[in-house]
Enzyme design. Sequence first.
Site, mmCIF file in Angstrom:
data_model
loop_
_atom_site.group_PDB
_atom_site.id
_atom_site.type_symbol
_atom_site.label_atom_id
_atom_site.label_comp_id
_atom_site.label_asym_id
_atom_site.label_seq_id
_atom_site.Cartn_x
_atom_site.Cartn_y
_atom_site.Cartn_z
ATOM 1 N N GLU A 73 -23.227 21.050 77.429
ATOM 2 C CA GLU A 73 -23.855 22.012 76.547
ATOM 3 C C GLU A 73 -22.943 20.915 75.404
ATOM 4 O OE1 GLU A 73 -26.400 23.652 76.631
ATOM 5 O OE2 GLU A 73 -25.588 25.615 78.092
ATOM 6 N N TYR A 98 -18.998 21.124 77.961
ATOM 7 C CA TYR A 98 -19.398 19.589 78.093
ATOM 8 C C TYR A 98 -20.387 19.201 78.345
ATOM 9 C CZ TYR A 98 -19.255 14.908 79.962
ATOM 10 O OH TYR A 98 -19.646 13.599 79.979
ATOM 11 N N ARG A 133 -18.056 24.447 82.784
ATOM 12 C CA ARG A 133 -18.776 22.902 82.454
ATOM 13 C C ARG A 133 -18.831 22.922 81.338
ATOM 14 N NH1 ARG A 133 -18.509 20.024 88.186
ATOM 15 N NH2 ARG A 133 -20.292 18.768 87.515
ATOM 16 N N THR A 143 -24.860 15.549 96.982
ATOM 17 C CA THR A 143 -24.948 14.515 96.639
ATOM 18 C C THR A 143 -24.786 13.694 95.580
ATOM 19 O OG1 THR A 143 -27.138 14.572 96.954
ATOM 20 C CG2 THR A 143 -26.908 14.288 98.981
#
Length: 320
Positions: free
Chosen positions: A145, A143, A140, A208
């Site tokens: 960093e 995106y 990921r 969550t």
Amino acid sequence: MRILVTGGAGFIGSHLIDRLMEDGHEVICIDNFYTGHKRNILKWLDHPYFELIRHDITEPIRLEADQIYHLACPASPVHYQYNPVKTIKTNVLGTLNMLGLAKRVKARFLLASTSEIYGDPEVHPQSEDYRGNVNPIGPRSCYDEGKRVAETLAFDYHRQNDVEIRVARIFNTYGSRMFEQDGRVVSNFVVQTLQGKPLTVYGDGSQTRSFCYVSDLVEGLMRLMNGEHTGPINLGNPDEYTILELAQAVQKMVNPDAEIIFKPLPQDDPKRRRPDITKAKSLLGWQPTVPLQEGLKMTVEDFRARVASPQGQHLASVSE
């Protein structure tokens, strides 16, 4: 004003353009249509105050604008991980190009940053002074960093070149015009249920998220752009739901008989995510107004008009 929106044919960008056009501004939309779609801005194509430019912002462009809303970047894991090098180039080179343009034409520049800059947070809820817990070499990171570097560039242009900047850290947003196959949790659940498939929950569903309806987010972006505060400012809904609760809400709304299945949690997937919006409330006078049930109802209605039926037949009006 003349306002440039990069990524303007995308989910959030097109809703922003609707507001700007309705307010009587002259709007220039730049999009390379990697994840955006012309249908999102179709109603403005013949309007004398609207201009569409097909362009990739990793390449420089010269034009005039009073404000720049810089939204261009694939924002869902499916899309930003498909070509991670392109994602980091969009975040770095694209942001450099847009900041350079803002500097030349003395435009105010708003960066659409993200809650992903907080990574898998060790502080809850997340306020703007939390510096994050990001894996710099994970799947990921192109995106996460990339957006962190984009914020760095914005503040460096502000300090070094007096560019007027605004930085919005956007939390989970949903609503009409979401891409059907973007891999985000709301669109996943709605599409799966409409197609008669099981709802896929990753992990045990206890992680969550906070879900902000797109019209609320657009209002926050415009208040930030036209206010006096640089940011960064969190924009999101502080109501927190487990992924399982969201799945059950969609299940109940669309198909109570739909099955819920569980799969392993992806790498670096945040366990908890909820914005502290104290700054947005006090500095912008902004907070979300659309409850989740109401927003989900509008989102489901939009998807129902676009998504394939269980037999795989698309409505005639849909072309992907």
